[in-house]
Design a protein around this motif. Sequence first.
Motif, short mmCIF file in Angstrom:
data_model
loop_
_atom_site.label_atom_id
_atom_site.label_comp_id
_atom_site.label_asym_id
_atom_site.label_seq_id
_atom_site.Cartn_x
_atom_site.Cartn_y
_atom_site.Cartn_z
N SER A 147 -18.71 30.20 -2.27
CA SER A 147 -19.45 29.01 -2.70
C SER A 147 -18.51 27.82 -2.88
CB SER A 147 -20.19 29.29 -4.00
OG SER A 147 -20.80 28.10 -4.48
N SER A 148 -19.00 26.65 -2.54
CA SER A 148 -18.24 25.42 -2.77
C SER A 148 -19.09 24.43 -3.56
CB SER A 148 -17.78 24.81 -1.44
OG SER A 148 -18.91 24.55 -0.61
N ASN A 149 -19.83 24.96 -4.52
CA ASN A 149 -20.68 24.12 -5.36
C ASN A 149 -19.80 23.39 -6.37
OD1 ASN A 149 -22.57 22.98 -7.09
ND2 ASN A 149 -23.95 24.75 -6.99
N ARG A 150 -19.23 22.28 -5.94
CA ARG A 150 -18.27 21.57 -6.77
C ARG A 150 -18.89 21.06 -8.06
NH1 ARG A 150 -16.17 16.80 -4.41
NH2 ARG A 150 -18.04 16.65 -3.12
N SER A 151 -20.13 20.62 -8.01
CA SER A 151 -20.80 20.08 -9.20
C SER A 151 -20.91 21.15 -10.28
CB SER A 151 -22.18 19.55 -8.83
OG SER A 151 -22.09 18.51 -7.89
N LEU A 152 -21.29 22.36 -9.89
CA LEU A 152 -21.44 23.44 -10.86
C LEU A 152 -20.08 23.85 -11.43
CD1 LEU A 152 -23.16 25.57 -12.28
CD2 LEU A 152 -22.86 27.04 -10.29
N LEU A 153 -19.09 23.98 -10.57
CA LEU A 153 -17.78 24.43 -11.02
C LEU A 153 -17.11 23.40 -11.93
CD1 LEU A 153 -16.50 25.92 -7.64
CD2 LEU A 153 -17.25 27.20 -9.65
N SER A 169 -20.43 34.82 -5.95
CA SER A 169 -20.54 33.96 -4.76
C SER A 169 -19.15 33.48 -4.36
CB SER A 169 -21.45 32.77 -5.07
OG SER A 169 -21.62 31.94 -3.95
N THR A 200 -19.10 23.05 -15.19
CA THR A 200 -18.88 24.16 -16.12
C THR A 200 -17.55 24.03 -16.84
OG1 THR A 200 -20.21 25.64 -14.72
CG2 THR A 200 -18.71 26.67 -16.31
N GLN A 232 -11.84 26.95 -4.83
CA GLN A 232 -12.42 26.06 -5.84
C GLN A 232 -12.61 26.77 -7.19
OE1 GLN A 232 -14.28 22.79 -5.21
NE2 GLN A 232 -13.37 22.54 -3.20
N ASP A 257 -17.37 33.26 -9.24
CA ASP A 257 -16.60 33.45 -8.02
C ASP A 257 -16.80 34.86 -7.47
OD1 ASP A 257 -14.63 32.67 -6.05
OD2 ASP A 257 -13.25 34.01 -7.08
N TYR A 280 -13.04 17.19 -9.30
CA TYR A 280 -14.27 17.26 -8.50
C TYR A 280 -14.06 16.65 -7.12
CZ TYR A 280 -18.99 16.09 -6.93
OH TYR A 280 -20.13 15.95 -6.18
#
Length: 509
Positions: free
Chosen positions: A35-41, A32, A44, A117, A29, A108
Motif C-alpha cells: 500500500s502507498s496510502n500516504r494520507s493514512l500513514l 497491506s 496516523t 512508506q 504494513d 507526506y
Amino acid sequence: MAVFDLPGWTALAPALILAATAMALFVFDSVSPHSSNRSLLAGTAAGGSLASMVVAVWFITAGVGTPTIDGGLGEIGILSDQFVIDQLALYFMIVIAIVTALVAVASYDYIAGHAYQAEYYSLIVLAATGMSMMAAANSLVTIFIALELASLPSYALVAILKDNRGSVEGGLKYFLLGALSSAIFVYGISLVYGATGHLQLQNIAAVIEEGGANDYGGLLGLGILMLIGGFAFKTASVPFHFWAPDAYEGAPAPISAFLSSASKAAGFVIAFRVFTEAFPIAATEQLIGLDWTIAFIILAIVTMTVGNFAAATQNNVKRMLAYSSIGHAGYVLIGLAGLTVDGGELVMGAALMHLLVYGFMNTGAFLFVGLAEHWGVGRTFEDYNGLSAQAPIACAALAVFMFSLAGVPPFAGFWSKYFLFTGAIGVGSTAMLLVAAALVINSALSLFYYSRLVKAVLIEEPLADRGALDQPVGLYAAIVVAAVMTVALLAGFGPIADAATDAAAAALA
C-alpha cells in the motif's frame, strides 16, 4: 476520569501512545504490504504524535510531577521507580511529540513514491517512543534500553534511501560510531554499578553521599567520564560529533530534522537526569577529586566554538545546518556547566527553554532544505539564490528560522539565549563568565552564515531559470506551522520559562 484515578502505569501514556501508533503502522504494513496510502500513514503518525503531546500537556496541567507541597500530584513512579513521570519527563515528551508530528506531516510529500512508506513512518514513531521513554527513565538500565530503542530505528532511517550513496554511507557511519558509543556508555554503567552497587539514580546518589563508595573513587570517576562520552555522542557534542554532518547530509531532510531536534533533546534529558539525580556535586567531587561540571564547561565552550566555526566554512546548506546544530548543543550544555552545590535551576531552565524553541526553528530550517530537495534545487548557497521570487512564503519562514537560530531579537531564539547568558553570568564563577563570553561570540559568528542563506534566497539573483515550482502541501504546512510557532512563542514565553524553570527546580530538588 481524572488523572489521579487512573492506574499508575498510565502515567507513561505519552510514550505508550507512540508505541501503539508504531504497532498500528506495523500491522497496517503486514496487512497491506504494498500500500502507498500516504494520507493514512502520515495521518496516523502525526495523529499519534499529537495525541501523545495532548496527554502530556493534560498531565502537566492536572499537576502530575508538581510537588505536593505546591498543590500538585507529585512524581509518579513506575516499576519500582525504574521510570519516573515528573515535570522534566513531561516537558521533554512534549518537545519530542511536537518534532515527530512536524516530521510526519512533512514526510507526506518528501517520500512520495518511496518503496518503504509504512516502514519509514513506523520507524520514526518507534524512535520517538524510545526518546519519550528516555525522558522518564530513572535507572541506568532503563536509560540504556530506551537509548537503544531510539537509536536502532534512527540508524535505519538515515540509510533508508537505499539508492542514494550518501544516505547509505551516512547511515553506516552513524551505526558504527553509535555502536562504539553504546559500548563506551554501557561500560561506564558497569563501572558505576561496580563502585556503588546500584543502578537506580537515587540509590547511586545515596551511596555516594553516605560514603559507601569511598574505596572506589577512581572506578566511579572513570565510569562518570564514560557516561559523559555516551551522552556527548547522543547530543553530537565535540569530540563525538563526527558522525553528525555526514549522517544529516545523507539522510532524508525530515530525518535530519528529527535527529537534530528530537534526538538531541532526548540525549540532553538523560544527561540532565543522570547528573542531577545520581551524582551530587559536592559528595562526588569529594570522592573522585574533581567537580564534574568542569567537564561540561569545557565541552560547552569547545562544542559551540567548533560547531560555529565549522558551519561558517561550509558551502553546502545542509552541512552548514548540521554543524550549526553542533554549536547549539554547546549552548544547551551551559545548562549542565552552570549547576552548583546551591542549585542552578535558572541556567538549567534556560537550557530547557532553548531546546523547546530549537525544536521549532531547527526543524523548520531542515524542512526548508527538504522542500528545496523536493524541487530539485542544488545543495550550495548559490543554488538557493532568488528562491523568494517563486516561493515567498517558504522563504519568509526560512528568514524567521535563520534569525531565530542566530539569536536576533525579538525572535524566540534570542530570548532563550538571553536566559542562557544571564543564567551563566548569575553563577558568578570565572569559568562561567568565559562560557557566557563564548556564547556571545559564537552567536555573533552564527549570524554570518545564517544571514548568508537569507541573503541568497531574498536578495541574490538566481543562477538559472528553475521553471515553475510546485507547492507540496505537507512540507509547506509543516514549515509554516514551525515558523508561526517560532514567532508565537514570544507571546507565551513567560509560561514556557516558568514551566522550564519549574521542571529544572524539581529535578534539582
